[in-house]
Scaffold this motif. Structure first.
Motif, PDB file in Angstrom:
ATOM      1  N   LEU A  21       0.848  -1.245   0.131  1.00  0.00           N
ATOM      2  CA  LEU A  21      -0.196   0.013   0.034  1.00  0.00           C
ATOM      3  C   LEU A  21       0.861   1.266  -0.006  1.00  0.00           C
ATOM      4  CD1 LEU A  21      -3.125   0.760   0.291  1.00  0.00           C
ATOM      5  CD2 LEU A  21      -2.758   0.935   2.437  1.00  0.00           C
ATOM      6  N   LEU A  24       2.729   1.693  -3.464  1.00  0.00           N
ATOM      7  CA  LEU A  24       1.729   2.315  -4.543  1.00  0.00           C
ATOM      8  C   LEU A  24       1.588   3.876  -4.126  1.00  0.00           C
ATOM      9  CD1 LEU A  24      -0.805  -0.630  -4.535  1.00  0.00           C
ATOM     10  CD2 LEU A  24       0.620   0.055  -6.474  1.00  0.00           C
ATOM     11  N   ALA A  25       1.415   4.101  -3.025  1.00  0.00           N
ATOM     12  CA  ALA A  25       0.979   5.537  -2.536  1.00  0.00           C
ATOM     13  C   ALA A  25       2.288   6.415  -3.097  1.00  0.00           C
ATOM     14  CB  ALA A  25       0.607   5.596  -1.093  1.00  0.00           C
ATOM     15  N   GLY A  28       2.328   7.186  -6.651  1.00  0.00           N
ATOM     16  CA  GLY A  28       1.282   7.719  -6.836  1.00  0.00           C
ATOM     17  C   GLY A  28       0.183   6.995  -7.804  1.00  0.00           C
ATOM     18  N   GLN A  29       0.080   5.839  -7.382  1.00  0.00           N
ATOM     19  CA  GLN A  29      -0.806   4.910  -8.029  1.00  0.00           C
ATOM     20  C   GLN A  29      -2.161   4.785  -7.129  1.00  0.00           C
ATOM     21  OE1 GLN A  29       2.080   1.651  -8.590  1.00  0.00           O
ATOM     22  NE2 GLN A  29       2.633   2.498 -10.798  1.00  0.00           N
ATOM     23  N   THR A  30      -2.568   5.741  -6.731  1.00  0.00           N
ATOM     24  CA  THR A  30      -3.765   5.335  -5.882  1.00  0.00           C
ATOM     25  C   THR A  30      -5.104   5.145  -6.348  1.00  0.00           C
ATOM     26  OG1 THR A  30      -3.942   7.958  -5.654  1.00  0.00           O
ATOM     27  CG2 THR A  30      -2.518   6.655  -3.976  1.00  0.00           C
ATOM     28  N   GLN A  31      -5.125   5.483  -7.764  1.00  0.00           N
ATOM     29  CA  GLN A  31      -6.267   5.105  -8.441  1.00  0.00           C
ATOM     30  C   GLN A  31      -6.491   3.851  -9.047  1.00  0.00           C
ATOM     31  OE1 GLN A  31      -8.656   7.646  -8.134  1.00  0.00           O
ATOM     32  NE2 GLN A  31      -7.339   8.439  -7.006  1.00  0.00           N
ATOM     33  N   SER A  32      -5.637   2.965  -8.969  1.00  0.00           N
ATOM     34  CA  SER A  32      -5.670   1.474  -9.426  1.00  0.00           C
ATOM     35  C   SER A  32      -6.515   0.370  -8.583  1.00  0.00           C
ATOM     36  CB  SER A  32      -4.086   0.994  -9.587  1.00  0.00           C
ATOM     37  OG  SER A  32      -3.571   0.806  -8.299  1.00  0.00           O
ATOM     38  N   PHE A  35      -4.482  -0.785  -5.686  1.00  0.00           N
ATOM     39  CA  PHE A  35      -4.439  -0.016  -4.322  1.00  0.00           C
ATOM     40  C   PHE A  35      -5.905  -0.287  -3.539  1.00  0.00           C
ATOM     41  CE2 PHE A  35      -5.296   3.687  -1.939  1.00  0.00           C
ATOM     42  CZ  PHE A  35      -4.260   4.121  -1.463  1.00  0.00           C
ATOM     43  N   ASP A  36      -6.846   0.124  -4.451  1.00  0.00           N
ATOM     44  CA  ASP A  36      -8.340  -0.083  -3.658  1.00  0.00           C
ATOM     45  C   ASP A  36      -8.367  -1.675  -3.260  1.00  0.00           C
ATOM     46  OD1 ASP A  36      -9.047   2.246  -4.631  1.00  0.00           O
ATOM     47  OD2 ASP A  36     -10.011   1.569  -6.494  1.00  0.00           O
ATOM     48  N   ASP A  39      -6.055  -1.632   0.105  1.00  0.00           N
ATOM     49  CA  ASP A  39      -6.530  -0.565   1.052  1.00  0.00           C
ATOM     50  C   ASP A  39      -7.943  -1.391   1.765  1.00  0.00           C
ATOM     51  OD1 ASP A  39      -6.954   1.922   2.218  1.00  0.00           O
ATOM     52  OD2 ASP A  39      -8.734   2.297   0.737  1.00  0.00           O
TER      53      ASP A  39
END
Length: 58
Positions: A21, A24-25, A28-32, A35-36, A39
């Motif tokens: 996590l 990824l943050a 900058g890959q928080t919209q993948s 990541f979801d 998270d």
């Protein structure tokens, strides 16, 4: 009530989730979807560990 992992393998899995996590943050890959997914799993484990299931934050 002891919330400590029952084996080193569980602690390693938790560490791996948090590391994934974090990476990824940082990248900058928080919209993948990845990541979801991570998270949601981390959030569910935190709720479970602290007995906050069903409670809403103030």
């Amino acid at each position: 009530m002891d919330n400590a992992p029952t084996s080193p393998a569980l602690g390693d899995a938790d560490s791996s989730l948090l590391e994934g996590l974090f990476q990824l943050a940082v990248n900058g890959q928080t919209q993948s979807w990845e990541f979801d997914q991570i998270d949601n799993e981390v959030y569910a484990r935190l709720l479970s560990a602290y007995g906050a299931e069903g409670k809403k934050a103030a």
